[in-house]
Design a protein around this motif. Sequence first.
Motif, PDB file in Angstrom:
ATOM      1  N   PRO A 194       0.836  -1.204   0.000  1.00 18.57           N
ATOM      2  CA  PRO A 194       0.000   0.000   0.000  1.00 18.57           C
ATOM      3  C   PRO A 194       0.867   1.249   0.000  1.00 18.57           C
ATOM      4  CG  PRO A 194      -0.766  -1.590   1.632  1.00 18.57           C
ATOM      5  CD  PRO A 194       0.542  -2.093   1.127  1.00 18.57           C
ATOM      6  N   GLY A 195       0.748   2.045  -1.037  1.00 18.96           N
ATOM      7  CA  GLY A 195       1.529   3.265  -1.122  1.00 18.96           C
ATOM      8  C   GLY A 195       2.979   3.030  -1.454  1.00 18.96           C
ATOM      9  N   GLY A 196       3.346   1.771  -1.694  1.00 17.35           N
ATOM     10  CA  GLY A 196       4.747   1.490  -2.023  1.00 17.35           C
ATOM     11  C   GLY A 196       5.691   1.811  -0.885  1.00 17.35           C
ATOM     12  N   HIS A 197       5.234   1.643   0.371  1.00 18.60           N
ATOM     13  CA  HIS A 197       6.093   2.005   1.505  1.00 18.60           C
ATOM     14  C   HIS A 197       7.280   1.064   1.587  1.00 18.60           C
ATOM     15  CE1 HIS A 197       5.166  -1.390   4.168  1.00 18.60           C
ATOM     16  NE2 HIS A 197       3.972  -1.364   3.621  1.00 18.60           N
ATOM     17  N   GLU A 198       8.323   1.503   2.278  1.00 17.22           N
ATOM     18  CA  GLU A 198       9.543   0.712   2.378  1.00 17.22           C
ATOM     19  C   GLU A 198       9.607  -0.080   3.678  1.00 17.22           C
ATOM     20  OE1 GLU A 198      12.812   3.352   1.825  1.00 17.22           O
ATOM     21  OE2 GLU A 198      12.346   3.738  -0.255  1.00 17.22           O
ATOM     22  N   GLY A 199       8.526  -0.111   4.406  1.00 20.32           N
ATOM     23  CA  GLY A 199       8.551  -0.824   5.674  1.00 20.32           C
ATOM     24  C   GLY A 199       9.027   0.104   6.775  1.00 20.32           C
ATOM     25  N   PRO A 200       8.742  -0.219   8.015  1.00 26.83           N
ATOM     26  CA  PRO A 200       9.154   0.635   9.118  1.00 26.83           C
ATOM     27  C   PRO A 200      10.660   0.597   9.295  1.00 26.83           C
ATOM     28  CG  PRO A 200       8.244  -1.426   9.937  1.00 26.83           C
ATOM     29  CD  PRO A 200       8.021  -1.415   8.454  1.00 26.83           C
ATOM     30  N   GLY A 201      11.217   1.729   9.649  1.00 30.51           N
ATOM     31  CA  GLY A 201      12.620   1.696  10.046  1.00 30.51           C
ATOM     32  C   GLY A 201      13.580   2.247   9.035  1.00 30.51           C
ATOM     33  N   ASP A 202      14.346   1.371   8.399  1.00 26.23           N
ATOM     34  CA  ASP A 202      15.571   1.817   7.750  1.00 26.23           C
ATOM     35  C   ASP A 202      15.468   2.054   6.246  1.00 26.23           C
ATOM     36  OD1 ASP A 202      15.408  -0.763   6.759  1.00 26.23           O
ATOM     37  OD2 ASP A 202      17.088  -1.532   7.919  1.00 26.23           O
ATOM     38  N   GLY A 203      14.343   1.795   5.607  1.00 25.11           N
ATOM     39  CA  GLY A 203      14.223   2.040   4.178  1.00 25.11           C
ATOM     40  C   GLY A 203      15.038   1.114   3.301  1.00 25.11           C
ATOM     41  N   SER A 259       7.952   4.590 -10.511  1.00 22.10           N
ATOM     42  CA  SER A 259       8.700   5.786 -10.119  1.00 22.10           C
ATOM     43  C   SER A 259       9.300   5.658  -8.720  1.00 22.10           C
ATOM     44  CB  SER A 259       7.805   7.024 -10.199  1.00 22.10           C
ATOM     45  OG  SER A 259       6.687   6.897  -9.341  1.00 22.10           O
ATOM     46  N   ARG A 260       8.591   4.995  -7.811  1.00 25.12           N
ATOM     47  CA  ARG A 260       9.144   4.824  -6.460  1.00 25.12           C
ATOM     48  C   ARG A 260      10.376   3.931  -6.499  1.00 25.12           C
ATOM     49  NH1 ARG A 260       3.533   4.601  -5.186  1.00 25.12           N
ATOM     50  NH2 ARG A 260       2.880   6.374  -3.913  1.00 25.12           N
ATOM     51  N   ALA A 261      10.321   2.880  -7.288  1.00 22.91           N
ATOM     52  CA  ALA A 261      11.481   2.001  -7.435  1.00 22.91           C
ATOM     53  C   ALA A 261      12.641   2.753  -8.088  1.00 22.91           C
ATOM     54  CB  ALA A 261      11.105   0.771  -8.253  1.00 22.91           C
ATOM     55  N   GLU A 262      12.341   3.592  -9.055  1.00 20.69           N
ATOM     56  CA  GLU A 262      13.391   4.373  -9.716  1.00 20.69           C
ATOM     57  C   GLU A 262      14.082   5.285  -8.709  1.00 20.69           C
ATOM     58  OE1 GLU A 262      13.917   7.298 -13.621  1.00 20.69           O
ATOM     59  OE2 GLU A 262      11.974   6.437 -13.125  1.00 20.69           O
ATOM     60  N   ALA A 263      13.314   5.907  -7.823  1.00 15.11           N
ATOM     61  CA  ALA A 263      13.902   6.777  -6.807  1.00 15.11           C
ATOM     62  C   ALA A 263      14.776   5.975  -5.840  1.00 15.11           C
ATOM     63  CB  ALA A 263      12.798   7.504  -6.040  1.00 15.11           C
ATOM     64  N   ALA A 264      14.325   4.766  -5.501  1.00 17.21           N
ATOM     65  CA  ALA A 264      15.105   3.930  -4.589  1.00 17.21           C
ATOM     66  C   ALA A 264      16.423   3.512  -5.223  1.00 17.21           C
ATOM     67  CB  ALA A 264      14.299   2.691  -4.186  1.00 17.21           C
ATOM     68  N   LEU A 265      16.386   3.103  -6.491  1.00 22.20           N
ATOM     69  CA  LEU A 265      17.618   2.693  -7.169  1.00 22.20           C
ATOM     70  C   LEU A 265      18.586   3.852  -7.294  1.00 22.20           C
ATOM     71  CD1 LEU A 265      16.295   0.355 -10.012  1.00 22.20           C
ATOM     72  CD2 LEU A 265      17.041  -0.228  -7.705  1.00 22.20           C
ATOM     73  N   LEU A 266      18.061   5.058  -7.526  1.00 20.88           N
ATOM     74  CA  LEU A 266      18.914   6.228  -7.609  1.00 20.88           C
ATOM     75  C   LEU A 266      19.574   6.494  -6.256  1.00 20.88           C
ATOM     76  CD1 LEU A 266      19.864   8.650  -9.331  1.00 20.88           C
ATOM     77  CD2 LEU A 266      17.844   9.895  -8.521  1.00 20.88           C
ATOM     78  N   ARG A 267      18.814   6.347  -5.189  1.00 20.71           N
ATOM     79  CA  ARG A 267      19.357   6.565  -3.847  1.00 20.71           C
ATOM     80  C   ARG A 267      20.462   5.573  -3.533  1.00 20.71           C
ATOM     81  NH1 ARG A 267      14.925   6.185  -1.598  1.00 20.71           N
ATOM     82  NH2 ARG A 267      14.970   4.157  -0.581  1.00 20.71           N
ATOM     83  N   TRP A 268      20.315   4.348  -3.996  1.00 23.62           N
ATOM     84  CA  TRP A 268      21.324   3.330  -3.735  1.00 23.62           C
ATOM     85  C   TRP A 268      22.435   3.295  -4.785  1.00 23.62           C
ATOM     86  CZ3 TRP A 268      16.609  -0.310  -3.267  1.00 23.62           C
ATOM     87  CH2 TRP A 268      16.006  -0.152  -2.017  1.00 23.62           C
ATOM     88  N   ALA A 269      22.353   4.183  -5.789  1.00 23.41           N
ATOM     89  CA  ALA A 269      23.370   4.257  -6.846  1.00 23.41           C
ATOM     90  C   ALA A 269      23.548   2.918  -7.546  1.00 23.41           C
ATOM     91  CB  ALA A 269      24.701   4.757  -6.292  1.00 23.41           C
ATOM     92  N   LEU A 270      22.434   2.234  -7.808  1.00 22.62           N
ATOM     93  CA  LEU A 270      22.501   0.929  -8.477  1.00 22.62           C
ATOM     94  C   LEU A 270      22.439   1.100  -9.990  1.00 22.62           C
ATOM     95  CD1 LEU A 270      20.325  -1.310  -6.152  1.00 22.62           C
ATOM     96  CD2 LEU A 270      22.793  -1.373  -6.462  1.00 22.62           C
ATOM     97  N   ARG A 271      23.179   0.255 -10.672  1.00 25.60           N
ATOM     98  CA  ARG A 271      23.244   0.285 -12.137  1.00 25.60           C
ATOM     99  C   ARG A 271      21.919  -0.194 -12.718  1.00 25.60           C
ATOM    100  NH1 ARG A 271      26.038  -3.446 -15.951  1.00 25.60           N
ATOM    101  NH2 ARG A 271      26.378  -4.792 -14.153  1.00 25.60           N
ATOM    102  N   THR A 272      21.345   0.573 -13.602  1.00 21.34           N
ATOM    103  CA  THR A 272      20.059   0.208 -14.200  1.00 21.34           C
ATOM    104  C   THR A 272      20.236  -0.282 -15.619  1.00 21.34           C
ATOM    105  OG1 THR A 272      19.693   2.480 -14.925  1.00 21.34           O
ATOM    106  CG2 THR A 272      18.816   1.875 -12.766  1.00 21.34           C
ATOM    107  N   GLY A 273      19.291  -1.102 -16.063  1.00 23.12           N
ATOM    108  CA  GLY A 273      19.372  -1.641 -17.402  1.00 23.12           C
ATOM    109  C   GLY A 273      17.995  -1.888 -17.973  1.00 23.12           C
TER     110      GLY A 273
END
Length: 364
Positions: free
Chosen positions: A312-321, A350-364
């Motif tokens: 729901p809402g694409g939340h990352e779970g409580p705590g550490d993201g 879009s939420r997943a895209e923001a998360a990958l950007l935050r983690w500096a993960l290589r996208t393909g």
Amino acid sequence: MSAHALPPVPLAAGLTEPPTAVHDVALLDLDGVVYVGPDAVPGVPEALATARRAGMRLGFVTNNAARTPQEVARHLTELGVPAGADDVITSSQAAATVVAQRLGAGARVLPVGGPGVAAALRAVGLTVVERAEDEPAAVVQGYGRDVGWAQLAEAVVAIRNGAHHVATNGDATIPSPRGPLPGNGAMVGVVSAVTGRVPLITGKPDPAMHAECVRRTGAHRPLVVGDRLDTDVEGGRRAGAASLLVLSGVTDPATLLAAGPHQRPDLLSADASGLLVPHPAVTAEGGGWRCGGWEARAVGEGGPLELRSAGPGGHEGPGDGLDGLRALCAAHWAQHPDDEVPAVVRAADSRAEAALLRWALRTG
């Protein structure tokens, strides 16, 4: 596909209680875990104090050979983490013990590194010398901020004259506020490249350091807490202990995803405050892996990973993201159970895209 149809995956089990309720002793690395450079990782002294109040004991196991256990304990105490010298195991101590066992008390040894190297050698009855012309039977090389050409040159000459080359650790980098900086492994590589000799490395991941800390603390269910895969996590695995990887030091999400089977942690957190909270499980569902509000799956055979917000809402779970990263690790490691393979990841929304950007993960 059910979870039972897939091989066990590190991180997937999680922990329904905080590690303080499950593990009696935390074996903590220092650089990148408790402090970075001269300063404490924000919030970690308070978290360790809370862990102690919950009944968890702390031991400090460091590959940094520059300082003596007394100096390390004093620094920890100044940072708000009370410690005594007996609470600290350094790689200099491990190297000194190995050399004394192999060469006997009184053997001549040339130290290269900070004051902690020579102090550890003297503490076990070895004779410290300063030059190759003193005919040392061994060179013990550890980290020191002031190590320069002159010390490396003495080491090279002594080793070429027949001295054993012993390295306290092989860490190529150390964390700093400015980013990773050259560690002892980089300097050991210089000496080894010139002499053509492969050194004996005595620090983590060799299990002796963690085993000594377990002996001192009387731990029954120790938890290794570290920021490096190749020393802390692998060292914990080789010592038969569970591990908690923290992202406050040198390991980044891309490196974690690419980890080989012997370097995959049991738990993951942003920093050592992960000792105080439960850790979510990652479950296999419909061919993918789900953690909190995230789902990760491999796209085709050998294809990229895809991350999507699933709750729901694409939340990352409580705590550490970090739930999305946990799901990605489970998906990638299940696909490559025996291999060290870099991951290519793509976002499904879009939420997943923001998360990958935050983690500096290589996208393909």
